[in-house]
Structures are given as C-alpha cells and as structure tokens.
Design an enzyme around this catalytic site. Structure first.
Site, mmCIF file in Angstrom:
data_model
loop_
_atom_site.group_PDB
_atom_site.id
_atom_site.type_symbol
_atom_site.label_atom_id
_atom_site.label_comp_id
_atom_site.label_asym_id
_atom_site.label_seq_id
_atom_site.Cartn_x
_atom_site.Cartn_y
_atom_site.Cartn_z
ATOM 1 N N LYS A 17 2.036 14.731 10.967
ATOM 2 C CA LYS A 17 1.035 15.244 10.938
ATOM 3 C C LYS A 17 0.603 15.037 9.399
ATOM 4 C CE LYS A 17 1.551 19.250 13.973
ATOM 5 N NZ LYS A 17 0.432 19.006 14.657
ATOM 6 N N GLU A 54 4.904 17.577 21.375
ATOM 7 C CA GLU A 54 6.214 18.006 21.503
ATOM 8 C C GLU A 54 6.057 19.250 22.448
ATOM 9 O OE1 GLU A 54 4.612 18.648 18.801
ATOM 10 O OE2 GLU A 54 5.008 20.883 18.999
ATOM 11 N N ARG A 68 4.529 20.261 25.168
ATOM 12 C CA ARG A 68 4.449 20.077 26.515
ATOM 13 C C ARG A 68 5.950 19.527 27.030
ATOM 14 N NH1 ARG A 68 -0.569 15.964 25.917
ATOM 15 N NH2 ARG A 68 -0.899 17.207 24.182
HETATM 16 N N1 BES Z 1 1.382 22.276 17.502
HETATM 17 C C1 BES Z 1 0.292 21.361 17.897
HETATM 18 C C2 BES Z 1 -0.901 21.871 18.258
HETATM 19 C C3 BES Z 1 -1.675 22.716 17.295
HETATM 20 C C4 BES Z 1 -2.758 22.193 16.488
HETATM 21 C C5 BES Z 1 -1.568 24.211 17.090
HETATM 22 C C6 BES Z 1 -3.457 23.119 15.481
HETATM 23 C C7 BES Z 1 -2.262 24.991 16.116
HETATM 24 C C8 BES Z 1 -3.052 24.360 15.262
HETATM 25 C C9 BES Z 1 0.926 20.558 18.937
HETATM 26 O O1 BES Z 1 2.182 20.244 19.009
HETATM 27 C C10 BES Z 1 0.076 19.120 18.471
HETATM 28 O O2 BES Z 1 0.410 18.528 17.844
HETATM 29 N N2 BES Z 1 -0.595 18.487 19.598
HETATM 30 C C11 BES Z 1 -1.294 17.370 19.359
HETATM 31 C C12 BES Z 1 -1.500 16.693 20.551
HETATM 32 C C13 BES Z 1 -2.029 15.267 20.437
HETATM 33 C C14 BES Z 1 -0.830 14.532 19.851
HETATM 34 C C15 BES Z 1 -2.227 14.583 21.731
HETATM 35 C C16 BES Z 1 -2.716 17.510 18.732
HETATM 36 O O3 BES Z 1 -3.332 18.567 19.011
HETATM 37 O O4 BES Z 1 -3.397 16.906 17.648
HETATM 38 ZN ZN ZN Z 2 3.441 21.790 18.347
HETATM 39 ZN ZN ZN Z 3 2.948 18.874 17.728
#
Ligand code: BES
Ligand code: ZN
Ligand code: ZN
Length: 498
Positions: free
Chosen positions: A278, A350, A352
């Site tokens: 990230k 991760e 899911r």
């Molecule tokens: N934990 C994140 C989702 C999230 C984003 C929670 C912002 C709280 C605030 C999750 O694990 C994630 O990173 N999801 C990705 C999915 C993508 C790679 C398809 C996302 O939302 O960017």
């Molecule tokens: Zn996450």
């Molecule tokens: Zn994530």
C-alpha cells in the site's frame, strides 16, 4: 460511567447538569407536568434572541436555575418533532456526555417524558451516553490535561415520570451492556498493531470468553495446516506473528430453534498490502483492519450477558499481512479448505483469503446462517461514503432480517446487488478463482462474490465496514477513531431471532 433511572420529580433531580429536550418549533416542546416550568421564560428568551433554535444537538446552559436541585439546566435541541427517533436521542445522550465532560460536570440527568419514557428510548439514551463517554486516548500520558479519567462523567441518570412502567430499568441495563460491548470492540480496534498482534487478539478473546462464560477454542497454524486452510495460511506467510482462528461459542440454556448463527469477522491486525504494498500515506490506519473481528467479539460479549434464544458461534481468522522474504507473491496459487484453488493476483486483497477458510470452517461446523463483517474494500467508501454499511447476500430473507435489526439498532445499511453477471469479473485462467476482479469495476461486489463462493449454499450476509468502522473526524456524539459499527446490529439480530 454509572447509569441510573429515577422517577423523582425533575425539580428534585440532583445533578451537575440536568437536561431536557426542545424541538425547533416552540409548541412542539415535549413537555409534561415535570418539566422545569420555572424556566419557561428563560427558554422563550433564548429562542427570541436566537441563542437557541432547537436545531439538533444545539445546547444552552443555565447556571444555578431557580427551583431546581441541579446545578445547571441544559436545554438540548431535538430538531424537527416529526423526524425525531431513537437515532436522534442516542446522539443527544452522546452529545450531552461529550459536551459537558471536562467542564466540571460529573453527573448528568436527562428528562424523558411522554412517548419518550419508553423502553426503546431509554435503551437508546443509555447506549448514547456510554458510547459518548469513550475516548481513544489510552496511550496519552498526561492525565491532568487530556485523559479520560480527568474528563469522565461519573453518572448519567434518565429521569422519567413516576407513572412510567417498570421495564425501563431493564432497557437501561440492556443499553449499558450493548454499548459497553461496542466500546470493548472500539478498545480492540484502537490498539496499535505492535500491541494487538494476532496472538494478542486471541488472548483478548480468551480472556473475555472466560469472564463471560463462553466456550473458546483457538486453532493454531498446525491445526489449520491439518485442516487444509491454505488460503488463510498463505496470507500469514510474510509475518513473524503466527496466525490463529478464534472460535467462541454461546449456547442457550433453552434453545428456541435448532438454528446455528455464525458471526465471522476479518481480523487482519495490520494490512501493509503485502508485496502488493500500500502507499505509505495513511497506512497507519490499517491497524483497524481487524474491526470486523472487534465487532464480532464485542457482539459475543453482549450476547453472553443478554442470552438470546439461539446458538451463536464466532469465527475470527486473524493474521498480519506483511512484506518479507517469506511473504506470499502475486501469482501464487493456494488451495483453500473447501478444495477450491485461488490465484493470488494481489496480496492486498487478503481479507477475502482469510475469510474464505473461516466461512468453510463455519459451514463444516454446522452453521445454518452466516453473517460476516469485514473492512474488505476501499471501494465501498467510493460507492456509499462513510454513512452506510454495504450489505450483500445470497438470501434476501436473511438480509431483510438483518436490515430490520440494523434499523432498530440505529446502524445504517445499504444493500448492493449480487447479480450473476458480476461473476464474469472473477474469471481465471490458472486456478478456480482469482482473488481480485478484472478491471476496476464493482470492487466491493466482486469481493462479495468471492466470499459467496465459500459461503454457499448457507444463507449468508456480508457486511463491508471498511468505510464505517473508523471515523476520521469526531462528531458531537462520538469521538474520532474506531466506531464499533455492527456490534449493535449483530446483538439485535440474535436477540430477536425468529
Ligand atoms: N483492508 C483493505 C480495505 C480497506 C481499505 C479497509 C481502506 C479500510 C480502508 C483490503 O485488504 C484491501 O486492501 N483491499 C483492496 C482490494 C483491491 C486490491 C482489489 C482495496 O480496497 O484496495
Ligand atoms: Zn485488509
Ligand atoms: Zn489489503
């Protein structure tokens, strides 16, 4: 904070601050005999001067009011009478606590009259006061200036007419238990990831289960390997912190049905994204990626005390999603407990992956209905903003029941579609399923479809709480930080199970 209910005349209520509601329109003032009538002139003057209009959550304070035992009289705006509900009252109670603490007020009285002297309103007031009392300042070291101790309210008393029925005390107690459990969830989410590792989360669950009389079992890496949870274990590879699957069981003494409700919560104690890392901006917030776990554990704490008539089991997979030379790579293919193979196209999807195995495990252990809560996708905030939980289902009847529970608990929920067409986004050439959808469309829906592949055929509801579990700004009724969302809805669903 102590919660009390009293039926003494309002004028004799001893409190540092005694509050009553006033609507925007003067003749809609919810007054009855016990309203402090000596202050009629004061309220009228406030209205003509424009100091007080009755707008929601607006307050005015009168010191040393004549004819009252209280040290201060507080009028708080209740907005438009036609729009007033338990949602507003819950926030009014929270606003009173938050606006009066730190101003020399340690005890608050709130007058509820007429229709508002009812179980649902008393419950909401109790919840609002306890939730409003919570602060995210556990790790601040100057107790004089900033700490919760220095600012806290000792007692919150709901004052009702003497004629009010006796069920109100039970409603107050129920509100206290639910809100303290919501705060228990907020405490867990508030912990930084160096303190709350998966092992620490499992330990916190164990301790709570022992205190509340719940059965608790924690599966470690070895047991999960034996069960074939390759999807969950793949996520854990990059971290020195071992993963766990926490299982808590509540069993009613006299079950009303053979149903087994499973609550499943995403417990990623920190989400760096893994190799698909990230951006650093805002990454510190990813300590709240276990808010689904917090909500499930908070709900179990409340249910252990409130004893619903059906069996409820919590399944909380917990891992840390890290980057290292041991971490899972994009393109890795893992085999889930269900036997399905998954191509990990993005290590940041991760949640899911760990939920897939938890859902299979819930199914294998006899779940007849499943509700999961997960901070699953950033996309849910794009779709709905910060005000509604995103809800998905394979069974409309169960979702309708959940939405009714959420509405009565005062948590907004909005259903998103799960048409078969969306499955097109989950085509994969190298394994049964990819862990992300192709393209940028409908990110929250493709995530839900991925989960559904492991929940089916059991009736299941998925809650995406990524945009509602953390408040970037405080409100007059609740502090910034973890919201504890979904605890109250879970509790309502189980207590009113039919
Ligand atoms: N934990 C994140 C989702 C999230 C984003 C929670 C912002 C709280 C605030 C999750 O694990 C994630 O990173 N999801 C990705 C999915 C993508 C790679 C398809 C996302 O939302 O960017
Ligand atoms: Zn996450
Ligand atoms: Zn994530």
């Amino acid at each position: 904070m102590q919660l009390l209910i009293k039926t003494s005349p309002a004028t004799q209520t001893e409190a540092d601050a005694f509050a009553f509601l006033a609507f925007e329109t003067e003749n809609e003032h919810p007054r009855a005999d016990s309203t402090p009538s000596e202050q009629n002139g004061w309220l009228a003057e406030l209205r003509t001067s424009g100091e007080f209009t009755g707008k929601l959550y607006e307050t005015a304070v009168l010191h040393r009011p004549t004819g009252l035992a209280a040290k201060r009289l507080v009028v708080i705006g209740a907005g438009k009478a036609a729009k007033f509900s338990t949602v507003e009252l819950r926030r009014i109670a929270g606003t009173l606590v938050r606006s009066l603490k730190g101003k020399g007020v340690r005890s608050i009285g709130l007058l509820l009259e007429g229709d508002f002297a009812s179980a649902e309103y008393v419950l909401a007031a109790a919840e609002g006061a306890v939730v409003g009392g919570w602060e995210p300042d556990k790790y601040k070291s100057d107790p004089k200036k900033d700490s919760a101790e220095a600012k806290s309210i000792d007692s919150f008393t709901v004052v009702v007419p003497a004629a009010a029925n006796s069920s109100l005390a039970a409603a107050l107690e129920r509100g206290r238990i639910i809100a303290e459990s919501q705060n228990f969830a907020r405490d867990l989410v508030n912990e930084p990831a160096n303190k709350l590792t998966p092992a620490a989360l499992a330990e916190a669950a164990r301790r709570m289960a022992a205190e509340e009389g719940l059965e608790c079992e924690v599966l470690d890496r070895e047991e999960m390997t034996r069960l074939g949870m390759g999807s969950l274990l793949g996520v854990a590879m990059g971290s020195a912190e071992p993963p766990f699957l926490i299982v808590l069981k509540y069993k009613p003494a006299q079950p009303k049905s053979a149903d087994q409700l499973a609550l499943v919560g995403k417990g990623v104690t920190f989400d760096t994204g893994g190799v698909s890392i990230k951006p650093s901006d805002g990454m510190e917030k990813m300590k709240y990626d276990m808010a689904g776990a917090g909500a499930v554990l908070g709900a179990m704490r409340a249910l252990a005390q409130l004893k619903p008539p059906i069996a409820v089991t919590a399944y909380v997979p917990t891992v840390e999603n890290m980057v290292s030379d041991r971490a899972q790579r994009p393109g890795d293919i893992v085999t889930a407990m269900s036997g399905k193979t998954i191509e990990v196209l993005n290590t940041d999807a991760e949640g899911r992956l760990i939920l897939a195995d938890a859902l299979t495990y819930a199914n294998r252990n006899g779940a007849t209905h499943i509700v999961d809560a997960a901070t699953l996708t950033g996309a849910i905030g794009i779709a709905l903003g910060h005000y509604n939980i995103g809800a998905f289902t394979n069974n409309q009847d169960l979702l309708n029941r959940f939405m009714a529970a959420a509405a009565s608990a005062g948590e907004k929920t909005w259903q998103l579609p799960m048409d078969e067409e969306y499955k097109e986004y989950l085509k994969c050439s190298f394994a049964d399923l990819p862990n992300i959808g192709s393209g940028r469309s409908a990110g929250s829906i493709t995530a839900a479809w991925f989960l559904r592949e492991f929940a089916d055929p059991t009736p299941w509801v998925h809650l995406d709480i990524a945009a509602t579990a953390w408040l970037d700004d405080g409100k007059s009724w609740i502090s910034k930080g973890p919201s504890g969302v979904a605890v109250r809805s879970f509790v309502d669903l189980a207590l009113n199970w039919t």
